[in-house]
Scaffold this active site. Structure first.
Site, PDB file in Angstrom:
ATOM      1  N   ARG A 165       0.863  -1.188   0.000  1.00  0.00           N
ATOM      2  CA  ARG A 165       0.000   0.000   0.000  1.00  0.00           C
ATOM      3  C   ARG A 165       0.898   1.236   0.000  1.00  0.00           C
ATOM      4  NH1 ARG A 165      -4.903   1.502   4.185  1.00  0.00           N
ATOM      5  NH2 ARG A 165      -3.275   1.367   5.767  1.00  0.00           N
ATOM      6  N   ASP A 446      -4.321   2.798  14.048  1.00  0.00           N
ATOM      7  CA  ASP A 446      -3.481   3.474  13.065  1.00  0.00           C
ATOM      8  C   ASP A 446      -4.038   4.872  12.859  1.00  0.00           C
ATOM      9  OD1 ASP A 446      -5.610   3.313  11.297  1.00  0.00           O
ATOM     10  OD2 ASP A 446      -4.616   1.971   9.877  1.00  0.00           O
TER      11      ASP A 446
END
Length: 532
Positions: A165, A446
């Site tokens: 990613r 996160d």
């Protein structure tokens, strides 16, 4: 000491050490330069279009489906193809590109590891370079890690499939300049990973696979598709060698899923329900709408009607086009306490059973300890199939824009507000200290979950909402709670950890981004200035 190094059309702020030189070879820099020269200006235009779109929403024009792309919605086209090693993605694990994490994730009982240069990585220069080296070593099968106690971690013979990613369109790479401006962080991540690894990946029967985050429009999807096509042409590769899964994690993007699939049809293999960022984007996009304010973060689960509609629409749209519809993240962390762990696994199981019964083709976990539970759920749902592309949801009623925009009921509590403050401050402190993936109160946090925490409070202040105890949420109340919760954090973590950390800096940043009148779009943008 900063030292500018000009190579090709790019200027590197730091001189290269040995690690840097492994990644930033002369050939890799030329490839990166060509992509930046071709695509940086258009990226700026796309970011400007985001601002224009947001102003319209702020003024009262709510997001909606696009009428001018009627033919794309109605024609019976399909995406190009899905490679063999991506046909089965029933469980994916995510985490940053740190060496031990890469080994553990690839060895876990999962089908895919999404190696993250974005929300779970604090993007210091060293971490980005090390991350590229770690992934290249893993792809070549010669990665190992020895911890401080002498324990050796090595890759097993049949690791999970690797997907990288890259950073979102809005994020810069400040250490590399083009025409005096930082280059796009996502292009830096993509170019280096692709350049160094595509040949080895193809030799192994895999390929250069990517997750693309934070898209807001089909034009942004087309930009990425053009980047991929240019990279393929440069290396003489067939169209569609590069494959991507796009996260639908912004509110504007949910109204353009058909278009995103169409304009990326040669390169795309699926869409993903990025649920945490989607909730954050819902708050951020509808920030000026007092009737669209969400309750405590803990209440906003996938059982809420606006999130359920998002999941079902994504599945129906993807499967009609032959693309995967990936489920969201389970952020729970297993507990050492047996009874508590049973309760955690029961929650995870229920969440994943909902996704599997809706028709998702797989789901995410943040911890290897959840993999078996989620694998069992999808094994049962799939039976002899590798995925659920056959679940077309053709008899579903049409999902309206109103359904997708309808907020959920629930309380705004003092306890919820205080929890938001503690989570956000601890996450920001970890992120500016170099750690982007942090266990806090039993969840793997996160950037997305910290974003929900701070934007919720900003919106409550903005619209003068009251807590369930009758107290009005104001800047003064927030600042008072912030000071009190900072003391709670100090007590929980101990004086030494608190004093050695960057908690006061984190609290100052939290204070600034929560109380200023204009909402800061992403905490990672001002946070990036606080890391090397």
């Amino acid at each position: 000491m900063e030292q500018q190094l000009s190579t090709s059309t790019l200027t590197f702020i730091n001189s290269f050490n040995q690690q840097d030189s492994r990644v930033l070879t002369a050939e890799a820099i030329v490839f990166l330069s060509e992509l930046v020269e071709k695509f940086a200006a258009q990226r700026e235009s796309l970011l400007q279009e985001r601002l224009v779109r947001q102003k319209k929403i702020d003024s009262g024009i709510l997001p909606d489906f696009i009428s001018e792309t009627h033919s794309i919605k109605n024609d019976n086209w399909k995406i190009q193809n899905i490679p063999e090693d991506l046909q089965d993605r029933r469980v994916e694990i995510t985490g940053p590109v740190e060496r031990k994490m890469v080994i553990n994730a690839l060895n876990a009982n999962v089908k895919v590891f999404m190696a993250d240069f974005e929300d779970s990585l604090s993007p210091s220069w060293d971490k980005l370079i090390d991350g590229q080296i770690n992934l290249s070593d893993a792809i070549r099968g010669d990665i190992s890690y020895t911890n401080e106690n002498g324990k050796v971690y090595q890759l097993k013979s049949d690791p999970a499939v690797l997907i990288a990613r890259v950073r979102g369109l809005h994020l810069d790479e400040k250490h590399v300049l083009f025409e005096g401006k930082p280059i796009p962080g996502g292009l830096f991540d993509f170019a280096l990973y692709f350049f160094h690894n595509y040949a080895t990946l193809l030799e192994k029967g895999s390929g250069p696979y990517f997750y693309i985050p934070k898209l807001e429009s089909w034009q942004e999807a087309k930009w990425w598709s053009d980047v991929f096509s240019t990279a393929e042409d440069t290396m003489g590769l067939p169209r569609g060698t590069i494959k991507a899964t796009v996260l639908i994690e912004t509110l504007p993007a949910v109204f353009q899923m058909d278009e995103i699939l169409y304009y990326m049809r040669h390169h795309i293999v699926g869409l993903n329900c990025g649920r945490w960022d989607y909730i954050f984007s819902y708050i951020k996009t509808l920030k000026e709408h007092s009737d669209k304010v969400l309750p405590d973060r803990q209440v906003v689960t996938m059982t809420q009607s606006f999130l359920s509609a998002y999941s079902r629409l994504l599945i129906k749209t993807c499967h009609r086009r032959g693309a995967f519809a990936m489920g969201g993240m389970s952020a729970f962390i297993p507990s050492k306490d047996e009874e508590e762990n049973k309760a955690i696994l029961a929650k995870v199981k229920a969440d994943k059973e909902l996704e599997a019964s809706n028709g998702h083709d797989g789901s995410w976990v943040a911890h290897p300890g959840l993999a078996d539970t989620v694998m069992n759920v999808f094994n049962q749902a799939f039976g002899s199939h590798k995925n659920q592309l056959h679940v077309l949801r053709e008899t579903d009623p049409e999902i309206s824009a109103q359904e997708l925009l309808q907020p959920c009921e629930g309380e705004r509590t003092e306890e919820g507000m205080r929890a938001n403050i503690r989570v956000a401050v601890q996450y920001i402190e970890a992120w500016i200290s170099g750690n982007g993936c942090v266990p806090i109160y039993g969840l793997m946090e996160d950037a997305a979950t910290a974003e929900i925490s701070r934007t919720s409070i900003w919106q409550w202040i903005r619209h003068g909402k009251s807590l369930s105890n009758g107290e009005k949420v104001t800047k003064a109340l927030f600042e008072e709670m912030l000071d009190e919760e900072l003391q709670v954090i100090q007590k929980e973590l101990g004086d030494q950890r608190f004093q050695n950390g960057r908690f006061r800096e984190a609290a100052d940043l939290m204070r600034r981004i929560t109380t200023q009148d204009e909402l800061i779009e992403f905490l990672t943008i001002p946070g990036y200035q606080l890391i090397d």
